[in-house]
Motif scaffolding. Structure first.
Motif, mmCIF file in Angstrom:
data_model
loop_
_atom_site.group_PDB
_atom_site.id
_atom_site.type_symbol
_atom_site.label_atom_id
_atom_site.label_comp_id
_atom_site.label_asym_id
_atom_site.label_seq_id
_atom_site.Cartn_x
_atom_site.Cartn_y
_atom_site.Cartn_z
ATOM 1 N N ASP A 105 34.659 37.040 41.812
ATOM 2 C CA ASP A 105 34.082 36.113 42.776
ATOM 3 C C ASP A 105 33.251 35.083 41.985
ATOM 4 O OD1 ASP A 105 33.029 35.243 45.348
ATOM 5 O OD2 ASP A 105 31.182 36.297 44.800
ATOM 6 N N ASP A 162 30.205 32.974 43.686
ATOM 7 C CA ASP A 162 28.811 32.817 44.141
ATOM 8 C C ASP A 162 28.048 34.139 44.146
ATOM 9 O OD1 ASP A 162 29.004 30.042 44.536
ATOM 10 O OD2 ASP A 162 30.157 30.400 46.356
ATOM 11 N N GLU A 163 26.915 34.118 43.488
ATOM 12 C CA GLU A 163 26.063 35.310 43.304
ATOM 13 C C GLU A 163 26.789 36.392 42.518
ATOM 14 O OE1 GLU A 163 23.843 33.126 44.164
ATOM 15 O OE2 GLU A 163 25.075 32.841 45.940
ATOM 16 N N THR A 164 27.820 35.978 41.800
ATOM 17 C CA THR A 164 28.537 36.878 40.897
ATOM 18 C C THR A 164 28.609 36.232 39.515
ATOM 19 O OG1 THR A 164 29.850 37.806 42.683
ATOM 20 C CG2 THR A 164 30.737 38.033 40.464
ATOM 21 N N ASP A 207 29.837 40.336 44.524
ATOM 22 C CA ASP A 207 28.554 40.734 45.120
ATOM 23 C C ASP A 207 28.742 41.179 46.564
ATOM 24 O OD1 ASP A 207 29.111 37.885 45.748
ATOM 25 O OD2 ASP A 207 27.274 38.072 46.931
ATOM 26 N N ASP A 236 35.014 41.266 48.123
ATOM 27 C CA ASP A 236 35.527 40.755 46.842
ATOM 28 C C ASP A 236 36.437 41.775 46.162
ATOM 29 O OD1 ASP A 236 33.987 38.443 47.126
ATOM 30 O OD2 ASP A 236 32.263 39.347 46.107
ATOM 31 N N TYR A 242 22.216 37.254 51.283
ATOM 32 C CA TYR A 242 23.191 37.124 52.373
ATOM 33 C C TYR A 242 24.404 37.985 52.020
ATOM 34 C CZ TYR A 242 25.646 34.164 49.030
ATOM 35 O OH TYR A 242 26.283 33.727 47.907
HETATM 36 MG MG LIG Z 1 29.765 36.009 46.268
#
Ligand SMILES: [Mg+2]
Length: 278
Positions: A92, A94-96, A207, A211, A247
């Motif tokens: 992934d 975003d935030e990964t 995250d 995913d 989130y």
């Molecule tokens: Mg993500």
């Protein structure tokens, strides 16, 4: 306890964000009992989560830990590899790989929830920074002839900016062939399957449990817990999970699988109602 938590959040709002403090004077007055007619707070519940990502060394350490575990598992996969297909990692973004906490910070500052207009604006800046350990890990994988595919539910109109952002941060395989964004559905199976046609995937990184597999999509909290338990051997081996308290799909359970049809007041009530206490 609830009252202490409310006061804590409000204290943080005042001490860390002069802009918010200025615009939230009614909050201070109503801190004993929030008046939802006057106070239209939509984002204050995320303040601690965003600050934890931005300020805690524990978060940074967890990212290093996740990517070190990924490296160890990758080495193991290479030792055991009998595949005649090329190997790949699906990750992934975003935030990964990239940290979007400044977008969440901005959402708190402006007191607006997520919307695609502001999200596109943030993406167009191409300024998201990588999570600790991510750049080294993906370049290590590339040095071992492992192909990296980025499967993200960013919308396809963000493709150029996303590729550019990844490139600027030194991530490998940052190109149109390897960055697969959302065109039709948020379900990632179709894109995962397209990779599996040509590659053996040794590892998934993300995250959000979606995913890793669509079995987690659109499930209640108890269903997600059960599936997670049933797949426990995969976590830390072929599934590497990064923490994201800001989130995620877990919120569907928080809001009774209907986060879009309810008011901020109802969301706040549901959050409080879901707390375990004694
Ligand atoms: Mg993500």
């Amino acid at each position: 306890m609830k009252r202490i938590l409310s006061l804590l959040v409000i204290c943080i709002l005042y001490s860390c964000s002069p802009k918010i403090a200025e615009s939230s004077s009614s909050v201070k007055k109503d801190s004993e009992s929030i008046n939802y007619e006057q106070y239209n707070g939509t984002q204050e519940n995320t303040v601690l989560a965003v600050l934890w990502l931005q300020m805690s060394s524990e978060y940074k350490a967890l990212c290093y830990q996740s990517y070190e575990l990924a490296r160890l598992q990758l080495d193991q996969s290479l030792l055991n590899n009998k595949s005649n297909k090329p190997l790949a990692i699906i990750t992934d973004i975003d935030e990964t790989v990239l940290d979007n906490s400044p977008y969440s910070g901005k959402s708190i500052e402006t007191n607006k929830g997520f919307d695609y207009e502001s999200w596109d604006e943030w993406g167009a800046l191409e300024s998201a920074e990588p999570l600790a350990g991510a750049v080294d890990f993906f370049n290590y994988a590339a040095s071992k002839n492992i192909t990296v595919f980025y499967i993200s539910n960013r919308k396809d109109n963000q493709k150029d900016a996303t590729i550019s952002n990844l490139k600027k941060q030194g991530l490998p395989f940052a190109d149109a062939q390897h960055v697969l964004l959302q065109t039709t559905t948020s379900n990632k199976d179709e894109r995962r399957n397209s990779v599996l046609e040509t590659h053996d995937v040794v590892m998934y990184i993300g995250d959000n449990l979606g995913d890793f597999s669509s079995v987690f999509d659109h499930k209640t909290t108890s269903e997600r817990h059960k599936i997670t338990d049933s797949l426990k051997v995969k976590f830390g081996t072929s599934y590497i999970v990064l923490p994201n308290p800001m989130y995620g799909a877990w919120e569907y359970g928080l809001y009774n699988e209907n986060p879009y049809g309810i008011s901020e007041k109802e969301k706040d009530s549901l959050r409080k109602a879901k707390l375990k206490t004694y």
